[in-house]
Design an enzyme around this catalytic site. Sequence first.
Site, PDB file in Angstrom:
ATOM      1  N   LYS A 142      -3.852  -6.241  38.611  1.00  0.00           N
ATOM      2  CA  LYS A 142      -3.526  -6.205  40.169  1.00  0.00           C
ATOM      3  C   LYS A 142      -3.761  -4.836  40.634  1.00  0.00           C
ATOM      4  CE  LYS A 142       0.596  -9.461  39.931  1.00  0.00           C
ATOM      5  NZ  LYS A 142       1.884  -9.382  40.057  1.00  0.00           N
TER       6      LYS A 142
ATOM      7  N   GLU B 282      10.673  -0.431  33.481  1.00  0.00           N
ATOM      8  CA  GLU B 282      10.228  -1.266  33.104  1.00  0.00           C
ATOM      9  C   GLU B 282      10.255  -1.393  31.565  1.00  0.00           C
ATOM     10  OE1 GLU B 282       8.584  -3.254  35.083  1.00  0.00           O
ATOM     11  OE2 GLU B 282       8.515  -2.336  36.974  1.00  0.00           O
TER      12      GLU B 282
ATOM     13  N   HIS C 238      13.385  -5.689  44.617  1.00  0.00           N
ATOM     14  CA  HIS C 238      12.364  -5.703  45.780  1.00  0.00           C
ATOM     15  C   HIS C 238      12.735  -5.320  47.253  1.00  0.00           C
ATOM     16  CE1 HIS C 238       8.506  -7.148  43.340  1.00  0.00           C
ATOM     17  NE2 HIS C 238       8.420  -5.735  43.664  1.00  0.00           N
TER      18      HIS C 238
ATOM     19  N   GLU D 137      -1.113 -14.751  37.911  1.00  0.00           N
ATOM     20  CA  GLU D 137       0.595 -15.615  38.388  1.00  0.00           C
ATOM     21  C   GLU D 137       0.507 -16.497  39.063  1.00  0.00           C
ATOM     22  OE1 GLU D 137       3.585 -11.600  39.229  1.00  0.00           O
ATOM     23  OE2 GLU D 137       2.839 -12.999  41.652  1.00  0.00           O
TER      24      GLU D 137
ATOM     25  N   LYS E 165       2.697  -7.123  27.648  1.00  0.00           N
ATOM     26  CA  LYS E 165       2.194  -7.095  29.057  1.00  0.00           C
ATOM     27  C   LYS E 165       0.571  -7.738  29.037  1.00  0.00           C
ATOM     28  CE  LYS E 165       1.098  -6.127  33.811  1.00  0.00           C
ATOM     29  NZ  LYS E 165       1.033  -5.724  35.323  1.00  0.00           N
TER      30      LYS E 165
ATOM     31  N   ARG F   1     -19.272  -5.202  46.468  1.00  0.00           N
ATOM     32  CA  ARG F   1     -18.365  -6.732  45.988  1.00  0.00           C
ATOM     33  C   ARG F   1     -17.730  -6.249  44.520  1.00  0.00           C
ATOM     34  NH1 ARG F   1     -23.193  -8.725  48.511  1.00  0.00           N
ATOM     35  NH2 ARG F   1     -22.949  -9.600  50.832  1.00  0.00           N
TER      36      ARG F   1
ATOM     37  N   HIS G 200      10.124   3.496  42.322  1.00  0.00           N
ATOM     38  CA  HIS G 200      10.429   1.267  42.538  1.00  0.00           C
ATOM     39  C   HIS G 200      11.167   0.582  40.979  1.00  0.00           C
ATOM     40  CE1 HIS G 200       8.728  -2.712  41.786  1.00  0.00           C
ATOM     41  NE2 HIS G 200       8.220  -2.716  40.334  1.00  0.00           N
TER      42      HIS G 200
ATOM     43  N   ARG H 182       3.573 -15.753  34.184  1.00  0.00           N
ATOM     44  CA  ARG H 182       3.422 -14.006  34.662  1.00  0.00           C
ATOM     45  C   ARG H 182       4.487 -13.435  35.768  1.00  0.00           C
ATOM     46  NH1 ARG H 182      -1.659 -10.279  36.189  1.00  0.00           N
ATOM     47  NH2 ARG H 182      -0.575  -8.787  36.069  1.00  0.00           N
TER      48      ARG H 182
ATOM     49  N   HIS I 229      13.165  -7.974  39.019  1.00  0.00           N
ATOM     50  CA  HIS I 229      12.418  -7.817  40.805  1.00  0.00           C
ATOM     51  C   HIS I 229      12.447  -8.001  42.315  1.00  0.00           C
ATOM     52  CE1 HIS I 229      10.119  -5.400  37.137  1.00  0.00           C
ATOM     53  NE2 HIS I 229       8.867  -4.884  38.771  1.00  0.00           N
TER      54      HIS I 229
ATOM     55  N   ASN J 169       8.677 -10.491  36.611  1.00  0.00           N
ATOM     56  CA  ASN J 169       9.219 -10.158  37.679  1.00  0.00           C
ATOM     57  C   ASN J 169      10.777 -10.506  37.639  1.00  0.00           C
ATOM     58  OD1 ASN J 169       7.417 -10.274  39.487  1.00  0.00           O
ATOM     59  ND2 ASN J 169       7.354 -12.155  39.569  1.00  0.00           N
TER      60      ASN J 169
HETATM   61  P1  NAD Z   1       2.881   7.313  41.586  1.00  0.00           P
HETATM   62  O1  NAD Z   1       1.924   6.725  41.541  1.00  0.00           O
HETATM   63  O2  NAD Z   1       3.494   7.941  43.133  1.00  0.00           O
HETATM   64  O3  NAD Z   1       3.294   8.540  41.008  1.00  0.00           O
HETATM   65  C1  NAD Z   1       4.629   9.698  40.462  1.00  0.00           C
HETATM   66  C2  NAD Z   1       4.797  10.778  40.850  1.00  0.00           C
HETATM   67  O4  NAD Z   1       4.036  11.681  39.988  1.00  0.00           O
HETATM   68  C3  NAD Z   1       3.248  11.255  42.026  1.00  0.00           C
HETATM   69  O5  NAD Z   1       3.653  12.223  42.718  1.00  0.00           O
HETATM   70  C4  NAD Z   1       2.775  11.842  41.410  1.00  0.00           C
HETATM   71  O6  NAD Z   1       2.013  12.811  41.907  1.00  0.00           O
HETATM   72  C5  NAD Z   1       2.726  12.452  40.123  1.00  0.00           C
HETATM   73  N1  NAD Z   1       2.735  11.942  39.215  1.00  0.00           N
HETATM   74  C6  NAD Z   1       1.579  11.415  37.884  1.00  0.00           C
HETATM   75  N2  NAD Z   1       1.587  12.076  37.041  1.00  0.00           N
HETATM   76  C7  NAD Z   1       1.796  12.707  36.828  1.00  0.00           C
HETATM   77  C8  NAD Z   1       1.771  14.075  35.183  1.00  0.00           C
HETATM   78  N3  NAD Z   1       1.349  13.657  34.184  1.00  0.00           N
HETATM   79  N4  NAD Z   1       2.367  14.808  35.889  1.00  0.00           N
HETATM   80  C9  NAD Z   1       3.049  15.847  36.848  1.00  0.00           C
HETATM   81  N5  NAD Z   1       3.086  14.572  38.476  1.00  0.00           N
HETATM   82  C10 NAD Z   1       2.233  13.482  37.953  1.00  0.00           C
HETATM   83  O7  NAD Z   1       4.278   6.227  41.067  1.00  0.00           O
HETATM   84  P2  NAD Z   1       4.320   5.163  39.776  1.00  0.00           P
HETATM   85  O8  NAD Z   1       5.636   4.783  39.638  1.00  0.00           O
HETATM   86  O9  NAD Z   1       3.142   5.629  38.779  1.00  0.00           O
HETATM   87  O10 NAD Z   1       3.351   4.293  40.488  1.00  0.00           O
HETATM   88  C11 NAD Z   1       4.053   3.064  41.937  1.00  0.00           C
HETATM   89  C12 NAD Z   1       3.302   2.355  41.932  1.00  0.00           C
HETATM   90  O11 NAD Z   1       2.418   1.791  41.386  1.00  0.00           O
HETATM   91  C13 NAD Z   1       3.347   1.586  43.665  1.00  0.00           C
HETATM   92  O12 NAD Z   1       2.569   1.873  44.352  1.00  0.00           O
HETATM   93  C14 NAD Z   1       3.602   0.220  42.950  1.00  0.00           C
HETATM   94  O13 NAD Z   1       3.292  -0.725  43.609  1.00  0.00           O
HETATM   95  C15 NAD Z   1       2.366   0.153  41.807  1.00  0.00           C
HETATM   96  N6  NAD Z   1       2.747  -1.116  40.440  1.00  0.00           N
HETATM   97  C16 NAD Z   1       1.711  -1.746  40.512  1.00  0.00           C
HETATM   98  C17 NAD Z   1       1.326  -2.902  39.819  1.00  0.00           C
HETATM   99  C18 NAD Z   1       0.466  -3.090  38.844  1.00  0.00           C
HETATM  100  O14 NAD Z   1       0.683  -4.322  38.514  1.00  0.00           O
HETATM  101  N7  NAD Z   1      -0.524  -2.790  39.500  1.00  0.00           N
HETATM  102  C19 NAD Z   1       2.743  -2.186  39.113  1.00  0.00           C
HETATM  103  C20 NAD Z   1       4.105  -1.800  39.270  1.00  0.00           C
HETATM  104  C21 NAD Z   1       3.726  -0.731  40.316  1.00  0.00           C
HETATM  105  N1  GLY Z   2       3.702  -5.549  37.361  1.00  0.00           N
HETATM  106  C1  GLY Z   2       3.922  -6.778  37.259  1.00  0.00           C
HETATM  107  C2  GLY Z   2       2.833  -8.180  37.184  1.00  0.00           C
HETATM  108  O1  GLY Z   2       1.746  -7.002  36.674  1.00  0.00           O
HETATM  109  O2  GLY Z   2       2.945  -9.013  37.482  1.00  0.00           O
END
Ligand code: NAD
Ligand code: GLY
Length: 359
Positions: free
Chosen positions: A144, A186, A253, A238, A228, A122, A266, A242, A249, A246
């Site tokens: 998120k 971003e 998206h 949101e 942020k 939990r 992305h 918030r 986006h 977007n």
């Molecule tokens: P990712 O986590 O897939 O990382 C991209 C690649 O970079 C991976 O292959 C990873 O192994 C590599 N990598 C990471 N750090 C590294 C480093 N320092 N050196 C070498 N390689 C490295 O991609 P991302 O763009 O960080 O994240 C995308 C994800 O984030 C998606 O799933 C998306 O939905 C999510 N997201 C979430 C939010 C949120 O608010 N929670 C916001 C935006 C995106």
């Molecule tokens: N990435 C958009 C949010 O966190 O709301």
Amino acid sequence: MKRLKIDLGDRSYEILIAQNLLAQAGEYLSRLFRPQSRVVVVTQPSINRLYGEKLVTSLQMAGFRTKTIEVPEGEQYKSLQEAEKMFDQLLDFSCDRQSVLVAFGGGVIGDLTGFVAATFMRGVPFVQVPTTLLSQVDSSVGGKTAVNHPKGKNLIGAFYQPRLVLIDLDTLKTLPADEFRAGLAEVIKYGVIKDAALFDYLGVHVERILALDTDRLSHIIETSCAIKAKVVELDEKETNYRRILNFGHTIGHAIEALTSYTAFKHGECVAIGMIYAGRLSKETGHCSEEVSRRIYSLVKRFGLPTDLPDLAAEAIIEAMRLDKKAADQKIMFVLVKEIGQIEFVENISEMTLRKVLEN
Ligand code: NAD
Ligand code: GLY
């Protein structure tokens, strides 16, 4: 060291930004968690190879009992199946409600680990140690968390805040260039929605930012996180405001969904989405031609994609209607008025959308 606070009452937390923070992680965690707590680092094999030892040594020096869980690389592992495997491993390691999870990687690891932290027993505390630019300026802040479902991305999840965010600028040195640029989309977004000075700063320092100049990186990451943090403080779940995050986006998206989340990153889709949101803003009389052109020009200068892939306008419009952010299939757009000022707009005719998407 830059320190920011995100103020959410008893769930407030700090965001620390500096070089060589991995080596100090143990010290910062020991200010928050009992010595001898179990600390589970969740990461990917390549990140573990590069930086795992540094982080884990620092945690052990502070007295924590550590375990590392490796999740294979790729968005497809942000899944319930992978979460379930993690639950098994946490139980095997005798984790309890005082145990701490450390999300050590990009957004995939951050979202998955946050989801597991929100649900294991939990809810157990977790710390974000983001290693991609995108996760440092966006996904590690704001709570998120999610896993994907075969019917769509991020459909299963929770708002669950970390207890600390540690941003070690040195980790960006090994990030592939295309991943770095995707994160910059971003950062550009924050400039467009809230901060004309950040937008100008990006324009002045394109080359130094792309060369990973530490001072410039530190500035843009701090400014992005501060924006942020403010937005999340005002509307954590949101319900309304918030949605400002977007910008770019809505169309972004749709491109991601229509290209099965594989053709583009992305951030690349957000880059294209911002250009078209700018054009839509101009077409609907919300901003001048110059504002729209400035967005295009900055995105292009950072080497991000600027053109829509070969997709029918109808398909993009339909995908936007089906997005989980649409309400009753009404598409909500974040449009730009001036750099740094936006407006929420709902009633845009299909004809106008088609005109902008087809040009
Ligand atoms: P990712 O986590 O897939 O990382 C991209 C690649 O970079 C991976 O292959 C990873 O192994 C590599 N990598 C990471 N750090 C590294 C480093 N320092 N050196 C070498 N390689 C490295 O991609 P991302 O763009 O960080 O994240 C995308 C994800 O984030 C998606 O799933 C998306 O939905 C999510 N997201 C979430 C939010 C949120 O608010 N929670 C916001 C935006 C995106
Ligand atoms: N990435 C958009 C949010 O966190 O709301």
